[in-house]
Write a protein that holds these residues in place. Structure first.
Motif, PDB file in Angstrom:
ATOM      1  N   UNK A  71      -7.600  23.431   1.573  1.00 48.53           N
ATOM      2  CA  UNK A  71      -6.372  23.673   1.954  1.00 48.53           C
ATOM      3  C   UNK A  71      -5.537  22.562   2.945  1.00 48.53           C
ATOM      4  N   UNK A  72      -5.339  22.617   4.201  1.00 47.84           N
ATOM      5  CA  UNK A  72      -4.147  21.452   4.021  1.00 47.84           C
ATOM      6  C   UNK A  72      -4.456  20.413   4.134  1.00 47.84           C
ATOM      7  N   UNK A  73      -5.350  19.719   4.086  1.00 47.93           N
ATOM      8  CA  UNK A  73      -5.838  18.433   3.620  1.00 47.93           C
ATOM      9  C   UNK A  73      -5.736  17.802   2.381  1.00 47.93           C
ATOM     10  N   UNK A  74      -6.159  18.907   1.388  1.00 48.85           N
ATOM     11  CA  UNK A  74      -6.146  19.387  -0.407  1.00 48.85           C
ATOM     12  C   UNK A  74      -4.443  19.209  -0.639  1.00 48.85           C
ATOM     13  N   UNK A  75      -3.895  19.824   0.247  1.00 46.75           N
ATOM     14  CA  UNK A  75      -2.013  19.756   0.189  1.00 46.75           C
ATOM     15  C   UNK A  75      -1.400  19.208   0.722  1.00 46.75           C
ATOM     16  N   UNK A  76      -2.067  18.053   1.755  1.00 51.22           N
ATOM     17  CA  UNK A  76      -1.573  16.766   2.494  1.00 51.22           C
ATOM     18  C   UNK A  76      -1.687  15.914   1.563  1.00 51.22           C
ATOM     19  N   UNK A  77      -2.892  16.052   1.193  1.00 44.47           N
ATOM     20  CA  UNK A  77      -3.627  14.124   0.039  1.00 44.47           C
ATOM     21  C   UNK A  77      -2.678  14.559  -1.019  1.00 44.47           C
ATOM     22  N   UNK A  78      -2.804  15.648  -2.016  1.00 48.11           N
ATOM     23  CA  UNK A  78      -1.226  15.835  -3.292  1.00 48.11           C
ATOM     24  C   UNK A  78       0.323  15.793  -2.621  1.00 48.11           C
ATOM     25  N   UNK A  79       0.616  16.005  -2.072  1.00 48.91           N
ATOM     26  CA  UNK A  79       1.616  15.848  -1.285  1.00 48.91           C
ATOM     27  C   UNK A  79       2.279  13.864  -0.972  1.00 48.91           C
ATOM     28  N   UNK A  80       0.883  12.954  -0.266  1.00 46.08           N
ATOM     29  CA  UNK A  80       1.400  11.467  -0.593  1.00 46.08           C
ATOM     30  C   UNK A  80       0.986  11.430  -2.093  1.00 46.08           C
ATOM     31  N   UNK A  81      -0.009  11.852  -2.391  1.00 46.17           N
ATOM     32  CA  UNK A  81       0.332  11.270  -3.955  1.00 46.17           C
ATOM     33  C   UNK A  81       1.720  11.479  -4.635  1.00 46.17           C
ATOM     34  N   UNK A 126     -14.024  14.182  -1.332  1.00 49.43           N
ATOM     35  CA  UNK A 126     -14.003  14.551   0.018  1.00 49.43           C
ATOM     36  C   UNK A 126     -14.559  15.410   0.268  1.00 49.43           C
ATOM     37  N   UNK A 127     -14.676  16.874  -0.307  1.00 43.55           N
ATOM     38  CA  UNK A 127     -14.653  17.780  -0.100  1.00 43.55           C
ATOM     39  C   UNK A 127     -12.944  19.097   1.091  1.00 43.55           C
ATOM     40  N   UNK A 128     -11.898  18.611   1.053  1.00 42.74           N
ATOM     41  CA  UNK A 128     -10.960  18.582   1.209  1.00 42.74           C
ATOM     42  C   UNK A 128     -10.389  19.735   0.650  1.00 42.74           C
ATOM     43  N   UNK A 175       1.044  -1.468   0.098  1.00 45.81           N
ATOM     44  CA  UNK A 175       0.027  -0.453   0.090  1.00 45.81           C
ATOM     45  C   UNK A 175       1.035   1.495  -0.407  1.00 45.81           C
ATOM     46  N   UNK A 176       0.493   2.169  -0.776  1.00 49.10           N
ATOM     47  CA  UNK A 176       1.470   3.257  -1.029  1.00 49.10           C
ATOM     48  C   UNK A 176       0.730   4.586   0.740  1.00 49.10           C
ATOM     49  N   UNK A 177       1.588   5.753   0.541  1.00 54.60           N
ATOM     50  CA  UNK A 177       0.878   6.365   1.668  1.00 54.60           C
ATOM     51  C   UNK A 177      -0.579   6.957   0.787  1.00 54.60           C
ATOM     52  N   UNK A 178      -1.407   7.498  -0.217  1.00 56.79           N
ATOM     53  CA  UNK A 178      -1.511   7.583  -1.356  1.00 56.79           C
ATOM     54  C   UNK A 178      -2.679   6.868  -0.650  1.00 56.79           C
ATOM     55  N   UNK A 179      -2.672   5.795  -0.830  1.00 57.17           N
ATOM     56  CA  UNK A 179      -3.703   5.028  -1.379  1.00 57.17           C
ATOM     57  C   UNK A 179      -4.225   4.841   0.714  1.00 57.17           C
ATOM     58  N   UNK A 180      -3.697   4.502   1.179  1.00 58.43           N
ATOM     59  CA  UNK A 180      -3.854   4.777   3.000  1.00 58.43           C
ATOM     60  C   UNK A 180      -4.712   5.690   3.124  1.00 58.43           C
ATOM     61  N   UNK A 181      -4.536   6.805   2.489  1.00 54.34           N
ATOM     62  CA  UNK A 181      -5.568   7.793   3.027  1.00 54.34           C
ATOM     63  C   UNK A 181      -6.360   8.010   2.394  1.00 54.34           C
ATOM     64  N   UNK A 182      -6.371   7.250   0.697  1.00 52.04           N
ATOM     65  CA  UNK A 182      -7.885   7.330   0.270  1.00 52.04           C
ATOM     66  C   UNK A 182      -8.749   6.701   1.202  1.00 52.04           C
ATOM     67  N   UNK A 183      -8.236   4.959   1.527  1.00 54.96           N
ATOM     68  CA  UNK A 183      -8.808   4.521   1.406  1.00 54.96           C
ATOM     69  C   UNK A 183      -9.446   4.709   3.136  1.00 54.96           C
ATOM     70  N   UNK A 184      -8.390   5.771   4.040  1.00 50.09           N
ATOM     71  CA  UNK A 184      -9.234   5.787   5.075  1.00 50.09           C
ATOM     72  C   UNK A 184     -10.567   7.006   5.127  1.00 50.09           C
ATOM     73  N   UNK A 185      -9.898   7.755   4.174  1.00 55.92           N
ATOM     74  CA  UNK A 185     -11.459   8.370   3.946  1.00 55.92           C
ATOM     75  C   UNK A 185     -12.046   8.197   3.129  1.00 55.92           C
ATOM     76  N   UNK A 186     -12.458   7.177   3.054  1.00 57.68           N
ATOM     77  CA  UNK A 186     -12.925   6.754   2.151  1.00 57.68           C
ATOM     78  C   UNK A 186     -14.053   5.751   3.364  1.00 57.68           C
ATOM     79  N   UNK A 187     -13.607   5.256   4.100  1.00 60.69           N
ATOM     80  CA  UNK A 187     -14.071   4.672   5.215  1.00 60.69           C
ATOM     81  C   UNK A 187     -15.009   5.508   6.012  1.00 60.69           C
TER      82      UNK A 187
END
Length: 116
Positions: free
Chosen positions: A60-70, A56-58, A1-13
């Motif tokens: 500022x910081x949450x959107x930037x974090x997801x971009x960084x993880x990607x 996910x309606x992200x 699993x990648x950092x992006x994949x883990x975060x996306x799974x968490x957000x989806x749940x």
């Protein structure tokens, strides 16, 4: 699993949607979304990443974090050590052989070193 994949799974749940439903909503195949989550596919395209952020309606910081993880989610990385100290080549070769056997504490310590 990648950092992006883990975060996306968490957000989806948290959102309470299945992988299949999210794939339909984003206009991608469930197989592709599964591959993204499980690290079988690399980082998503920029347009898809923006769709996911919006989904996910992200903001500022949450959107930037997801971009960084990607950007840190390429499951197959090539490290070019040509021209570097021989210790750099030795280090990455040893890391490639041993990373699959590292426990959580060791991975955390390694991340702390490379992030500093």
């Amino acid at each position: 699993m990648t950092p992006f994949g883990q975060k996306m799974r968490d957000l989806r749940k948290v959102k309470g949607v299945s992988q299949s439903q999210m794939a339909t909503d984003l206009g991608v195949s469930p197989a592709y979304l599964s591959a993204l989550e499980h690290g079988k596919r690399g980082q998503p395209s920029y347009p898809l990443l923006q769709k996911i952020i919006h989904y996910f309606g992200l903001i500022w910081d949450d959107a930037e974090q997801l971009e960084r993880l990607a950007s840190l989610s390429r499951p197959r990385v090539v490290i070019d050590t040509s021209g570097l100290d021989a210790r750099a080549t030795e280090a990455v070769n040893l890391l490639s052989r041993r990373i699959g056997r590292m426990d959580d504490d060791t991975l955390d310590a390694l991340l702390k070193v490379v992030k500093s």
